[in-house]
Design a protein around this motif. Structure first.
Motif, PDB file in Angstrom:
ATOM      1  N   ILE A 218       0.982  -1.203  -0.132  1.00  0.00           N
ATOM      2  CA  ILE A 218       0.015  -0.079  -0.101  1.00  0.00           C
ATOM      3  C   ILE A 218       0.932   1.264  -0.033  1.00  0.00           C
ATOM      4  CG2 ILE A 218      -1.734   1.299   1.252  1.00  0.00           C
ATOM      5  CD1 ILE A 218      -2.734  -1.485   2.601  1.00  0.00           C
ATOM      6  N   LYS A 219       0.709   2.245  -0.917  1.00  0.00           N
ATOM      7  CA  LYS A 219       1.443   3.462  -0.910  1.00  0.00           C
ATOM      8  C   LYS A 219       0.594   4.487  -1.150  1.00  0.00           C
ATOM      9  CE  LYS A 219       5.423   5.206  -3.182  1.00  0.00           C
ATOM     10  NZ  LYS A 219       5.049   6.684  -3.436  1.00  0.00           N
ATOM     11  N   THR A 220       0.675   5.874  -0.481  1.00  0.00           N
ATOM     12  CA  THR A 220      -0.092   6.848  -0.477  1.00  0.00           C
ATOM     13  C   THR A 220       1.166   8.230  -0.549  1.00  0.00           C
ATOM     14  OG1 THR A 220      -1.679   6.303   1.096  1.00  0.00           O
ATOM     15  CG2 THR A 220      -1.441   8.653   0.878  1.00  0.00           C
ATOM     16  N   ASP A 221       0.679   9.014  -1.634  1.00  0.00           N
ATOM     17  CA  ASP A 221       1.348  10.171  -2.045  1.00  0.00           C
ATOM     18  C   ASP A 221       0.649  11.560  -1.729  1.00  0.00           C
ATOM     19  OD1 ASP A 221       4.270   9.107  -2.999  1.00  0.00           O
ATOM     20  OD2 ASP A 221       2.656   8.009  -4.333  1.00  0.00           O
TER      21      ASP A 221
ATOM     22  N   GLU B 153       7.277  23.694  -2.602  1.00  0.00           N
ATOM     23  CA  GLU B 153       6.593  22.781  -2.922  1.00  0.00           C
ATOM     24  C   GLU B 153       6.880  21.499  -1.818  1.00  0.00           C
ATOM     25  OE1 GLU B 153       6.099  19.773  -6.208  1.00  0.00           O
ATOM     26  OE2 GLU B 153       6.389  21.619  -7.033  1.00  0.00           O
ATOM     27  N   LEU B 154       5.867  20.968  -1.422  1.00  0.00           N
ATOM     28  CA  LEU B 154       6.050  19.820  -0.385  1.00  0.00           C
ATOM     29  C   LEU B 154       5.480  18.468  -0.837  1.00  0.00           C
ATOM     30  CD1 LEU B 154       7.072  18.736   2.627  1.00  0.00           C
ATOM     31  CD2 LEU B 154       4.759  19.493   3.125  1.00  0.00           C
ATOM     32  N   GLU B 155       6.191  17.583  -0.778  1.00  0.00           N
ATOM     33  CA  GLU B 155       5.616  16.185  -1.110  1.00  0.00           C
ATOM     34  C   GLU B 155       6.042  15.268   0.070  1.00  0.00           C
ATOM     35  OE1 GLU B 155       6.329  14.519  -5.214  1.00  0.00           O
ATOM     36  OE2 GLU B 155       7.513  16.023  -5.263  1.00  0.00           O
ATOM     37  N   ALA B 156       5.024  14.384   0.352  1.00  0.00           N
ATOM     38  CA  ALA B 156       5.183  13.444   1.424  1.00  0.00           C
ATOM     39  C   ALA B 156       4.361  12.085   1.045  1.00  0.00           C
ATOM     40  CB  ALA B 156       4.753  14.043   2.704  1.00  0.00           C
ATOM     41  N   GLY B 157       4.783  11.159   1.631  1.00  0.00           N
ATOM     42  CA  GLY B 157       3.925  10.012   1.533  1.00  0.00           C
ATOM     43  C   GLY B 157       4.583   8.751   2.463  1.00  0.00           C
ATOM     44  N   PHE B 158       3.683   7.466   2.531  1.00  0.00           N
ATOM     45  CA  PHE B 158       4.199   6.359   3.241  1.00  0.00           C
ATOM     46  C   PHE B 158       3.906   5.237   2.349  1.00  0.00           C
ATOM     47  CE2 PHE B 158      -0.141   6.618   4.135  1.00  0.00           C
ATOM     48  CZ  PHE B 158      -0.696   5.512   4.374  1.00  0.00           C
ATOM     49  N   GLN B 159       4.568   4.094   2.718  1.00  0.00           N
ATOM     50  CA  GLN B 159       4.579   2.961   1.892  1.00  0.00           C
ATOM     51  C   GLN B 159       4.529   1.602   3.096  1.00  0.00           C
ATOM     52  OE1 GLN B 159       7.732   1.722  -0.356  1.00  0.00           O
ATOM     53  NE2 GLN B 159       7.048  -0.467  -0.418  1.00  0.00           N
TER      54      GLN B 159
ATOM     55  N   GLU C 150       9.329 -10.871   4.750  1.00  0.00           N
ATOM     56  CA  GLU C 150       9.834  -9.386   5.149  1.00  0.00           C
ATOM     57  C   GLU C 150       8.617  -8.308   5.090  1.00  0.00           C
ATOM     58  OE1 GLU C 150      13.606  -6.416   3.507  1.00  0.00           O
ATOM     59  OE2 GLU C 150      12.345  -7.536   1.976  1.00  0.00           O
ATOM     60  N   TYR C 151       8.786  -7.715   6.074  1.00  0.00           N
ATOM     61  CA  TYR C 151       7.956  -6.515   6.316  1.00  0.00           C
ATOM     62  C   TYR C 151       8.756  -5.127   6.097  1.00  0.00           C
ATOM     63  CZ  TYR C 151       4.553 -10.024   8.175  1.00  0.00           C
ATOM     64  OH  TYR C 151       3.933 -10.938   8.384  1.00  0.00           O
ATOM     65  N   LEU C 152       8.230  -4.361   5.086  1.00  0.00           N
ATOM     66  CA  LEU C 152       8.909  -3.100   4.850  1.00  0.00           C
ATOM     67  C   LEU C 152       7.918  -1.907   5.106  1.00  0.00           C
ATOM     68  CD1 LEU C 152      11.452  -1.703   3.813  1.00  0.00           C
ATOM     69  CD2 LEU C 152      10.294  -1.582   1.764  1.00  0.00           C
ATOM     70  N   GLU C 153       8.416  -0.901   6.087  1.00  0.00           N
ATOM     71  CA  GLU C 153       7.510   0.439   6.139  1.00  0.00           C
ATOM     72  C   GLU C 153       8.403   1.580   5.747  1.00  0.00           C
ATOM     73  OE1 GLU C 153       6.356   0.327  10.427  1.00  0.00           O
ATOM     74  OE2 GLU C 153       5.904  -1.797  10.147  1.00  0.00           O
ATOM     75  N   ALA C 154       7.872   2.480   5.068  1.00  0.00           N
ATOM     76  CA  ALA C 154       8.763   3.411   4.439  1.00  0.00           C
ATOM     77  C   ALA C 154       7.766   4.832   4.792  1.00  0.00           C
ATOM     78  CB  ALA C 154       9.332   3.300   3.101  1.00  0.00           C
ATOM     79  N   ILE C 155       8.506   6.013   5.135  1.00  0.00           N
ATOM     80  CA  ILE C 155       7.943   7.449   4.978  1.00  0.00           C
ATOM     81  C   ILE C 155       8.860   8.263   4.254  1.00  0.00           C
ATOM     82  CG2 ILE C 155       6.291   6.924   6.824  1.00  0.00           C
ATOM     83  CD1 ILE C 155       8.536   8.776   8.487  1.00  0.00           C
ATOM     84  N   TYR C 156       8.529   9.183   3.608  1.00  0.00           N
ATOM     85  CA  TYR C 156       9.429  10.319   2.958  1.00  0.00           C
ATOM     86  C   TYR C 156       8.744  11.436   2.951  1.00  0.00           C
ATOM     87  CZ  TYR C 156       6.615  10.744  -1.127  1.00  0.00           C
ATOM     88  OH  TYR C 156       5.385  10.928  -2.268  1.00  0.00           O
ATOM     89  N   THR C 157       9.691  12.719   2.970  1.00  0.00           N
ATOM     90  CA  THR C 157       9.278  14.077   2.569  1.00  0.00           C
ATOM     91  C   THR C 157      10.288  14.649   1.459  1.00  0.00           C
ATOM     92  OG1 THR C 157      10.741  14.757   4.421  1.00  0.00           O
ATOM     93  CG2 THR C 157       8.352  14.346   4.830  1.00  0.00           C
ATOM     94  N   ASP C 158       9.891  15.292   0.592  1.00  0.00           N
ATOM     95  CA  ASP C 158      10.502  16.027  -0.469  1.00  0.00           C
ATOM     96  C   ASP C 158       9.795  17.540  -0.578  1.00  0.00           C
ATOM     97  OD1 ASP C 158      12.504  14.743  -2.054  1.00  0.00           O
ATOM     98  OD2 ASP C 158      11.039  13.544  -2.978  1.00  0.00           O
TER      99      ASP C 158
END
Length: 740
Positions: free
Chosen positions: A367-370, A380-386, A421-429
């Protein structure tokens, strides 16, 4: 001698042409064409101004964008042909892909990983017609919103997102011939109404190849006596592949839409091999073996994607949401028969049979959200999680005996391996513009936890069960003049290469009785820091310096144990490389354009043995590579692309690959806006002969590999339909589904 003549001819001609370059103004002409602006539906108009010096590459803050409309040859054939005509890329029929001289590139389509490699990836790229591709983004250092996988960067293929009312279709037919026949045929159909759009595609392809390998291994015994193992291998393979995909999009309003996509791949790979081996001691032959291999590997892949897209009226706020699922199965069967002859007896001494079966299953769910927000023109701001879960499992079944009636289970070889494997990620640009400066700062955080089971017993591998990584990115550009055609760019990014399942899998695969491959369950992830400094002189040329620092670099290692030769993967403590590269795109005359890429690189490998890794290495090498593409436009809508590539010795840990030169030719005929024909000739003089030298502790291996690289192909594309463009607000961002 022929090699030198061809090399100097291919390098000298562009230099002579460059000497004729004179400053000139942009030449424009007025023609009746179908105009295809990026992201819009083609419209028939009477006249349009066409700039003759349309650039092939567009330099952006964090990527290079390839404009397919700049080169008619790029608009024909398939996506594999397109990538072959980009100077900074190298790709072949075996799926070997390098970007700026670096292997380990992540390939995505519309931001989503293909989860394919090798010939399966090539067949998938051939199923995407070039006419359905809008542009291609090359990112040596991707922004934080992209997966941190792959130290060599990302190649993102962006397909056209037409909003149509009516029916539109594309038929593509392609056939090629080297020593073996290949083909790729298919069709794309799109049908749209006011609210609904259906996209579908189907293709069927046959890939084939042969390998003729001569290999000599020299082993130095403890008493300094030299044992020689000479081998001659011949393999022929073919794969019949079927690709199918269908997508359904519903426009909820002019601001939002929802889309469901399904992809299917089926491949039946078959390979026959003959392996002749002789063993000698101090020059005296004392034993020889002959092996016959029959390999079958059917593959099935199903993937589905649910995508939601929203954009506010002012387009300053956008939200995207993705749910992905993938199931992949393969089952490798091999029948290996080996005959052993003793030289002294002049008769067959023994016959051995080895039958193996290695099923492999993968399940991925993510699952991924942007989210993107433009506060004003400068910010400009970008953020999301996966979130994702992946489960991979395989088993190895083996039977040995002298005859079919004597076959017994080989318990010592059998193995079972499972990884979850379980992967959790968050990001900001965050992007900001300050007069002549523009910056983009990003941070991606990835937390993963995994467990492994070997032979149904839980095992904590790689010394870590849970990992947390931070991946910062920085992009900056300073525009030197007001026209913004000269700039200085800086970039930094941290990347990761996690060992894939086959790298970890301890099951043994036998090429022949004395040659095998086995995964290494003790591999740990590779971390890479990538830094770039570049000067951009408009769209004509740029020059840059890059530095890469790898920790725990994952590399193939060669080992000898008696007569047996084995390949595996190990971590190398430190690998550092520096490169200077030059990209050129210059119109020489009205009908002649030159595109070029050149790079000088230094690389150093160093590893100190420890209890889990006995590799001792301290090697370095300077290398050079170039790729020149000359485009000639002739009357009657004929276009010719002539490509020459050359590289010196290349170092990969223990292995040095000798110099290689290739020449390619592509001729395109545009009959109309809907119909085109392209002739391609790969490896014109069949110079793609791979020579390797592998040096290890008390052994030396030399090999020469010839494959079916000299290929003549013909590609046909035809677009048909009755449709009109609908006005709809474009809401799609450049998104991707990261590593699952």
């Amino acid at each position: 001698m022929r090699f030198r003549i061809l090399l100097w001819l291919s390098l000298g001609l562009p230099c002579l042409l460059l000497a004729q370059v004179k400053p000139k103004k942009t030449v424009q002409s007025r023609d009746s064409v179908i105009l295809k602006p990026l992201g819009l539906e083609p419209q028939k108009i009477d006249t349009v101004e066409v700039k003759r010096n349309t650039v092939l590459k567009q330099q952006l803050l964090d990527r290079v964008r390839i404009n397919l409309r700049s080169n008619p040859v790029l608009l024909n054939g398939n996506t594999f042909d397109v990538l072959n005509n980009i100077p900074s890329l190298q790709i072949d029929e075996l799926g070997n892909l390098s970007f700026l001289g670096k292997m380990g590139v992540l390939v995505t389509v519309d931001g989503k990983q293909t989860h394919l490699n090798g010939i399966a990836l090539i067949s998938y790229l051939k199923s995407i017609p070039a006419t359905s591709v809008a542009n291609i983004d090359l990112m040596s250092i991707p922004p934080a919103k992209w997966s941190a996988e792959g130290y060599a960067g990302v190649i993102d293929i962006r397909t056209k997102r037409d909003v149509l009312k009516g029916l539109k279709g594309t038929v593509f037919l392609g056939g090629s011939k080297g020593q073996l026949w290949k083909y790729n045929n298919g069709m794309l159909i799109q049908y749209g109404t006011k609210k609904w759009t259906i996209n579908s595609g189907f293709s069927i392809a046959r890939s084939s190849n042969y390998f003729d390998v001569a290999r000599e291994r020299q082993l130095v015994a403890e008493d300094n006596e030299i044992n020689t193992i000479a081998q001659h291998n011949q393999e022929r393979n073919h794969a019949l592949e079927m690709n199918a995909r269908i997508g359904l999009e519903y426009r909820i309003s002019k601001n939002s839409s929802i889309e469901l996509n399904w992809n299917f791949l089926q491949s039946n790979y078959k390979e026959l091999g003959v392996y002749q081996t002789s063993f000698s001691n101090a020059g005296d032959l004392f034993q020889s073996t002959s092996s016959w291999s029959n390999l079958r590997n059917p593959i099935h892949k199903n993937s589905a994607n649910l995508h939601y897209d929203y954009a506010a009226e002012n387009k300053k706020t956008t939200i995207q949401w993705d749910v992905d699922y993938l199931n992949y199965t393969s089952n490798r069967w091999q029948d290996l028969t080996t005959m052993i002859m003793q030289r002294a007896a002049h008769q067959r001494k023994d016959e051995q049979l080895l039958y193996s079966n290695n099923p492999f299953v993968v399940d991925l769910f993510g699952i991924k959200t942007d989210f993107q927000r433009k506060f004003e023109e400068r910010f400009e701001l970008e953020a999301g999680f996966q979130l994702s879960r992946s489960a991979r499992s395989s088993r190895g079944y083996y039977k040995k005996g002298k005859t079919d009636q004597d076959l017994r289970d080989a318990d010592a070889l059998e193995s079972a391996f499972r990884q979850v494997e379980y992967l959790e990620a968050i990001y900001t640009d965050f992007q900001i513009k300050l007069k002549q400066w523009e910056f983009k700062l990003g941070l991606r955080t990835e937390y993963s936890q995994f467990h492994n089971e070997i032979n149904d017993v839980y095992a904590e591998l790689g010394k870590r069960k849970q990992t947390l990584y931070l991946f910062p990115t920085l992009f900056g550009i300073y525009k030197i003049n007001k026209e913004n055609n000269k700039a200085i760019q800086i970039a930094y990014g941290r990347r990761i290469v996690r060992p894939n399942y086959q790298d970890l899998n301890p099951a043994i695969f036998f090429f022949d009785a004395n040659t095998s491959y086995q995964g290494n369950a003790h591999l740990v992830p590779q971390l890479t820091d990538n830094m770039e400094l570049k000067y951009v002189h408009g769209q004509r040329w740029n020059i840059g310096v890059t530095f890469l620092n790898h920790r725990d670099y994952i590399s193939m290692i060669h080992q000898l144990n008696g007569k047996n030769y084995a390949q595996t993967y190990q971590n190398i403590e430190a690998v550092r490389s520096t490169a200077i590269s030059l990209n050129v795109g210059q119109e020489i005359f009205k009908s002649l354009t030159l595109y070029g890429f050149g790079q000088i690189q230094y690389i150093h490998y160093k590893n100190t043995p420890d209890e889990l890794n006995d590799l001792s290495i301290d090697r370095n090498l300077w290398s050079f590579q170039s790729n020149l593409m000359i485009q000639v436009k002739l009357p009657h809508k004929l276009t010719i692309n002539w490509t020459n590539s050359y590289r010196t010795n290349v170092l990969y840990a223990q292995t040095v690959i000798k110099p290689l030169y290739q020449m390619h030719l592509a001729i395109n005929k545009q009959f109309s806006n809907n119909l085109s024909l392209a002739l391609t000739i790969r490896d014109l003089f069949h110079t793609n002969v791979i020579k390797r030298e592998i040096v290890g502790d008390r052994f030396n291996i030399r090999s020469k590999t010839i494959n079916d690289s000299q290929i003549v192909g013909l590609n046909f594309n035809y677009t048909f339909g009755l449709y009109q463009k609908q006005k709809a607000q474009k809401t799609s961002l450049e998104t991707e589904v990261s590593r699952m």
